[in-house]
Design an enzyme around this catalytic site. Structure first.
Site, PDB file in Angstrom:
ATOM      1  N   HIS A 125       0.906  -1.350   0.149  1.00  0.00           N
ATOM      2  CA  HIS A 125       0.010  -0.006   0.075  1.00  0.00           C
ATOM      3  C   HIS A 125       0.838   1.403   0.135  1.00  0.00           C
ATOM      4  CE1 HIS A 125      -2.379  -2.971   2.524  1.00  0.00           C
ATOM      5  NE2 HIS A 125      -2.421  -3.416   1.093  1.00  0.00           N
TER       6      HIS A 125
HETATM    7  C1  FAD Z   1       0.373  -9.001  -2.420  1.00  0.00           C
HETATM    8  C2  FAD Z   1      -0.840  -7.777  -2.338  1.00  0.00           C
HETATM    9  C3  FAD Z   1      -1.832  -7.771  -1.388  1.00  0.00           C
HETATM   10  C4  FAD Z   1      -2.528  -6.743  -1.287  1.00  0.00           C
HETATM   11  N1  FAD Z   1      -3.607  -6.956  -0.290  1.00  0.00           N
HETATM   12  C5  FAD Z   1      -4.621  -6.087  -0.274  1.00  0.00           C
HETATM   13  C6  FAD Z   1      -5.828  -6.120   0.483  1.00  0.00           C
HETATM   14  O1  FAD Z   1      -5.979  -7.267   1.200  1.00  0.00           O
HETATM   15  N2  FAD Z   1      -6.618  -5.304   0.617  1.00  0.00           N
HETATM   16  C7  FAD Z   1      -6.126  -4.022   0.061  1.00  0.00           C
HETATM   17  O2  FAD Z   1      -7.409  -3.242   0.327  1.00  0.00           O
HETATM   18  N3  FAD Z   1      -5.520  -3.989  -0.903  1.00  0.00           N
HETATM   19  C8  FAD Z   1      -4.734  -4.751  -0.928  1.00  0.00           C
HETATM   20  N4  FAD Z   1      -3.528  -4.875  -1.811  1.00  0.00           N
HETATM   21  C9  FAD Z   1      -3.557  -3.352  -2.796  1.00  0.00           C
HETATM   22  C10 FAD Z   1      -4.505  -3.811  -4.233  1.00  0.00           C
HETATM   23  O3  FAD Z   1      -4.344  -4.618  -4.837  1.00  0.00           O
HETATM   24  C11 FAD Z   1      -4.458  -2.297  -5.048  1.00  0.00           C
HETATM   25  O4  FAD Z   1      -4.859  -1.295  -4.053  1.00  0.00           O
HETATM   26  C12 FAD Z   1      -5.287  -2.264  -5.936  1.00  0.00           C
HETATM   27  O5  FAD Z   1      -4.948  -3.298  -7.075  1.00  0.00           O
HETATM   28  C13 FAD Z   1      -5.089  -1.118  -6.755  1.00  0.00           C
HETATM   29  O6  FAD Z   1      -5.699  -0.728  -8.110  1.00  0.00           O
HETATM   30  P1  FAD Z   1      -5.191   0.119  -9.048  1.00  0.00           P
HETATM   31  O7  FAD Z   1      -6.070  -0.040 -10.239  1.00  0.00           O
HETATM   32  O8  FAD Z   1      -4.848   1.168  -8.590  1.00  0.00           O
HETATM   33  O9  FAD Z   1      -3.885  -0.698  -9.412  1.00  0.00           O
HETATM   34  P2  FAD Z   1      -3.587  -2.259 -10.022  1.00  0.00           P
HETATM   35  O10 FAD Z   1      -4.627  -3.037  -9.755  1.00  0.00           O
HETATM   36  O11 FAD Z   1      -2.198  -2.413  -9.622  1.00  0.00           O
HETATM   37  O12 FAD Z   1      -3.646  -2.256 -11.474  1.00  0.00           O
HETATM   38  C14 FAD Z   1      -2.657  -1.168 -12.363  1.00  0.00           C
HETATM   39  C15 FAD Z   1      -2.340  -1.856 -13.582  1.00  0.00           C
HETATM   40  O13 FAD Z   1      -1.718  -0.939 -14.624  1.00  0.00           O
HETATM   41  C16 FAD Z   1      -0.733  -1.542 -15.527  1.00  0.00           C
HETATM   42  N5  FAD Z   1       0.092  -0.548 -15.777  1.00  0.00           N
HETATM   43  C17 FAD Z   1       1.083  -0.096 -14.965  1.00  0.00           C
HETATM   44  N6  FAD Z   1       1.886   0.721 -15.638  1.00  0.00           N
HETATM   45  C18 FAD Z   1       1.222   0.668 -17.097  1.00  0.00           C
HETATM   46  C19 FAD Z   1       1.701   1.341 -18.338  1.00  0.00           C
HETATM   47  N7  FAD Z   1       2.849   2.221 -18.369  1.00  0.00           N
HETATM   48  N8  FAD Z   1       1.055   1.007 -19.191  1.00  0.00           N
HETATM   49  C20 FAD Z   1       0.266   0.082 -19.337  1.00  0.00           C
HETATM   50  N9  FAD Z   1      -0.344  -0.519 -18.050  1.00  0.00           N
HETATM   51  C21 FAD Z   1       0.364  -0.415 -17.040  1.00  0.00           C
HETATM   52  C22 FAD Z   1      -0.300  -2.955 -14.357  1.00  0.00           C
HETATM   53  O14 FAD Z   1       0.245  -3.913 -15.559  1.00  0.00           O
HETATM   54  C23 FAD Z   1      -1.395  -3.089 -13.772  1.00  0.00           C
HETATM   55  O15 FAD Z   1      -2.266  -4.180 -14.284  1.00  0.00           O
HETATM   56  C24 FAD Z   1      -2.611  -5.761  -1.980  1.00  0.00           C
HETATM   57  C25 FAD Z   1      -1.654  -5.772  -3.201  1.00  0.00           C
HETATM   58  C26 FAD Z   1      -0.398  -6.612  -3.346  1.00  0.00           C
HETATM   59  C27 FAD Z   1       0.432  -6.650  -4.295  1.00  0.00           C
END
Ligand code: FAD
Lengths: 592, 245
Positions: A519
């Site tokens: 996070h």
């Molecule tokens: C091991 C782990 C455990 C977690 N456990 C929890 C939990 O229990 N509870 C909780 O609230 N949160 C948890 N989280 C956090 C949660 O997964 C994230 O808050 C959430 O996925 C964020 O959503 P997002 O859309 O911002 O990013 P993401 O879901 O990470 O999506 C971002 C996407 O953008 C893509 N991307 C990045 N850069 C580029 C680019 N330049 N061009 C094209 N694509 C790109 C990436 O490949 C990725 O697929 C955890 C995270 C991890 C890693």
């Protein structure tokens, strides 16, 4: 020169949690949407079926579902006197890659933040006086309130089918739930998960000590559930291969199990995988985004024009792309000017290991799920009086042990030799009778002038672009908080009947090596004043109004909870604003 | 089979292909992009002779593993549980070359908070350290390799590496100790499909039931020992004929 493609209404950078939510909301509004995703397509049946999903070596140790540093990484130092060096293999946090983003391998601990988390600086100043806060602590109000977000928290929980026990239904405190939570308009969509032995014992001990334990809100479902999109999730089987793993049972809420099967059928949606966006394009005024450039797996560059650009690349990658595209003013820690890169923060997690008498306690630690657990919230946020404690902030704590995977979870009592017969005997004698959750105490981490992101002068990625550089250390406020919270936590573990309790408060300096949480936040923070934020309360760039930036990069500081419910609620709220306000009148939703 | 091959290309190695003019990015539109039976299962460690180690290196690593995890009357040690085979296959695979790590220069030492900064891969470290260890042992023990010296001498050498009091020629003894210890313990506790944890000895010893994936019947049976024996990704030995050695 990138090859130019036909224009779209919307281009989404990254198809993780926020990208999937936005893509669904905006295709439903009739817009033509393309999502560009850096990693591969991923799906349950093909990528993590139950037949081989429970593989600790492959997924936990070798990080197979994650981004690889060879593709993208960042550099790190504790302070400007050091030379930042690249993170060559992940440690402190993990990063998603591919359809579903980190939603594939998250735990699904699905928390709401406290109402006072959103008005943090005003609240603390009012209660304790401005002088109570450290001089270099740069916490801010969010520009959005809990009440404004509540309907969208509700939407995400009902998208996921979150399992839990309500603690505050429309202002009425409920027995068995979290009495500190903000009022919720509806109960959780599914009842709380069943709890294994050690988790139950924690709740019992906490109750005896006068606390109010409750089940952790979980996106590992207690029963089958069909969400409002018509997608059905199955019941969790407590397999213990959840965090860091994809779920083979369709029972962990993820974009795959809640949105993507419906989204890909929309004729006005298209995803391009294994395509990395390298920059956002601006027109000659610098105030309008015209689209993005991305590179496919052969290295060939494409230009995707679009009317609206949604940056959903995850916290630090959002910030990196803003910097590489020259959007907004980069933060300068010397002068305090600029917002891109400011207020980076992480989390202050800690633990206490409890060793129990194996003749009396058999915890079967392998029976668990990513978001299982019994927690208390007495020491979160400002739920307790800080006036005599000398710090601000807090966190939830609980027995949230998510696994008994043997390479990761075979703790031994201090003093045990690292190898030889004593080590062998110690793992044998303690495996079934030890309580150990690495993030048993899930503490906040507030923001400081000296914790920030900028571009590295030396190290570059595979396209030759400068890596993002992280400068970060833990501050006395967080270390004091961690010591205090860990003491309270250890008292409960002791009360459970442990023969030995080993406290592990978080200690400085901040390290990139040990896993803490994933996070990481800040760097493009939200706020109601363009003088102190990068995006407005609708996550709309102050500088480029047809660009919206989603994810934890918008958090002005981190709270003592997991972030995704808040990340998703903000995304739903903005999706609605785009549909109902922006499309009618494209331009700033808030006038500076 | 063609499906499996395509999948493997897309998920496991796709990032490696960047820059090479091979796989082109994929467009997903209208339906989920998979066909029945498409999957990306793990590659089982092949039985048989050493793949990465020379016979001498293999014998030394077996001897080292057997001191790090010594046999006892109930449970085999590192050698008989296959830890050296596990390490051998790991070093021959992606792990041996730190595939996926950021390995661009410049390399320079940092603080411990900055993490691993060495350009030396695991395969290189084993090769160099085992050669230096062999040289040391042959000089100190009348031409004998590590595998053939008495157990207390073996332990003294391992303690020397652990405490950095024993320096290996041209290779960090402590770094080798840390790598070897971690890999050996992983070999003892990883799924048997990777060549270690033979007969699930490590799992049986601690009481881990392996890759069972469904404990709904036991989650509320508090404090009751779990009754079923462990199971791996390839099932149980009783279900499948032993693979030929
Ligand atoms: C091991 C782990 C455990 C977690 N456990 C929890 C939990 O229990 N509870 C909780 O609230 N949160 C948890 N989280 C956090 C949660 O997964 C994230 O808050 C959430 O996925 C964020 O959503 P997002 O859309 O911002 O990013 P993401 O879901 O990470 O999506 C971002 C996407 O953008 C893509 N991307 C990045 N850069 C580029 C680019 N330049 N061009 C094209 N694509 C790109 C990436 O490949 C990725 O697929 C955890 C995270 C991890 C890693």
């Amino acid at each position: 020169m990138p090859r130019k493609l036909p224009g779209k209404d919307v281009v989404i950078i990254g198809l993780g949690w926020t990208g999937s939510i936005l893509a669904h909301e905006l295709t439903a509004a009739g817009l033509d949407v393309v999502a560009i995703e850096r990693g591969p397509w991923r799906d349950t049946a093909t990528d993590f079926p139950p037949s081989y999903a429970p593989d600790e070596l492959r997924y936990r140790l070798h990080h197979e579902l994650f981004l690889r540093p060879a593709q993208s990484t960042l550099t790190f130092r504790n302070n400007p006197s050091q030379t930042a060096l690249p993170i060559r293999t992940w440690g402190a946090f993990m990063l998603g890659n591919g359809a579903g983003g980190a939603g594939v391998h998250w735990n699904a601990e699905t928390w709401r933040f406290l109402p006072t988390d959103f008005t943090l600086r005003s609240h603390l100043t009012q209660r304790y006086g401005a002088a109570f806060l450290p001089e270099d602590m740069t916490i801010q109000d969010w520009g959005v309130t809990y009440d404004e977000l509540e309907p969208y928290y509700d939407r995400f929980e009902h998208l996921c089918g979150t399992s839990g026990t309500a603690g505050n239904l429309r202002g009425v405190i409920q027995e068995g739930g979290n009495p500190f939570e903000g009022p919720r308009s509806r109960a959780y969509p599914t009842p709380a998960q069943k709890q294994p032995f050690s988790h139950t014992l924690f709740a019992q001990a906490a109750r005896e000590m006068g606390y109010k334990p409750f089940p952790q809100p979980s996106g590992n479902l207690s029963q089958a559930y069909t969400n409002p999109l018509g997608v059905t999730l199955g019941p969790c089987t407590y397999c213990g291969f959840c965090e860091w793993f994809g779920c083979g049972n369709y029972s962990k809420a993820s974009p795959q199990t809640t949105i993507l099967p419906v989204l890909v059928r929309q004729p006005n949606f298209e995803a391009r995988t294994e395509c990395e966006v390298t920059r956002i394009l601006l027109d000659s005024t610098g105030k309008r985004a015209t689209g993005v450039v991305y590179a496919d797996t052969s290295g060939e560059e494409w230009e995707q024009p679009a009317d609206i650009v949604l940056l959903c690349a995850f916290s630090i990658f959002n910030v990196w792309l803003l910097m590489l595209s020259g959007i907004g003013e980069r933060y300068d820690p010397q002068t305090g000017r600029g917002h891109i890169g400011r207020n980076f923060s992480h989390q202050t997690v800690s633990s206490a290991i409890g060793f129990f008498d194996r003749r009396k306690f058999n915890f079967n630690p392998f029976i668990a799920s990513g978001a299982i657990g019994m927690c208390i919230d007495e020491f979160n946020g400002d739920n307790f009086d800080h006036s005599k404690l000398g710090f601000v902030g807090g966190g939830y704590m609980g027995q949230v042990q998510s696994n008994g995977r043997p390479m990761e979870t075979t703790p031994v009592p201090p003093g045990t030799p690292l190898w030889g017969p004593e080590w062998k005997r110690a793992i044998r004698d303690n495996y079934l009778s030890t309580v150990f959750a690495g993030a048993g105490v899930h503490g906040s981490c507030y923001s400081y002038r000296g914790n920030y992101l900028d571009l590295d002068p030396t190290y570059r990625d595979r396209f030759g672009r400068p890596l993002l550089r992280l400068t970060m250390d833990l501050h006395e406020n967080e270390l004091k908080m961690s010591a205090f919270l860990t003491d309270r936590y250890a008292e409960i573990i002791q009360r459970m009947g442990a023969t030995q309790v080993v406290k592990q408060p978080r200690k400085g300096p901040y390290s990139i090596v040990d896993y803490q949480t994933s996070h990481i936040c800040g760097g493009a923070i939200m706020g109601s004043d363009p003088g102190s934020s990068a995006v407005n309360p609708w996550l709309q760039s102050w500088d480029v109004p047809n660009l919206f930036v989603f994810g934890m990069s918008a958090f002005p500081q981190n709270a003592g909870y997991n972030p995704t419910n808040t990340v998703a609620a903000l995304a739903f709220r903005t999706a609605e604003a785009i549909r109902t306000q922006y499309l009618k009148n494209p331009g700033p939703l808030v006038h500076a | 089979m063609a499906g499996i091959a395509r999948r493997r290309l897309l998920t496991t190695t796709a990032w490696l292909l960047c820059g090479a003019a091979s796989a082109r990015a994929m467009t997903v539109k209208g339906a989920l992009p998979w066909a029945p039976g498409e999957a990306d299962p793990p590659q089982p460690a092949r039985p048989g002779p050493w793949v990465f180690f020379t016979p001498e290196e293999g014998a030394d690593v077996e001897a080292l593993a057997d001191r790090l995890i010594p046999p006892d009357p109930d449970t085999p040690g590192g050698r008989d549980s296959g830890c050296a085979v596990f390490i051998d296959r790991q070093l021959a695979g992606a792990y041996g070359s730190y595939q996926g790590y950021y390995m661009r220069p410049p390399f320079q030492d940092g603080s411990k908070e900055q993490g691993m900064q060495s350009p030396v891969t695991p395969a290189q470290r084993y090769r160099a350290a085992l050669a230096a260890l062999d040289k040391h042992c042959r000089a100190a023990f009348a031409g004998k390799p590590f595998a053939q010296i008495p157990d207390d001498q073996k332990d003294a050498i391992i303690r020397g590496l652990e405490s950095s009091s024993l320096q290996l020629d041209g290779s960090s003894g402590r770094a080798f100790f840390e790598l070897l210890l971690k890999d050996t313990q992983h070999g003892f506790l990883a799924d048997p499909i990777y060549g270690g944890n033979r007969d699930m000895a490590g799992w049986k010893m601690i009481g881990f039931p392996g890759a069972r994936y469904d404990y709904r019947d036991w989650v509320e049976r508090h404090n009751e020992p779990y009754p079923r024996p462990p199971m791996g990704i390839e099932g149980r030995p009783a279900w499948t004929p032993p693979r030929s050695q």
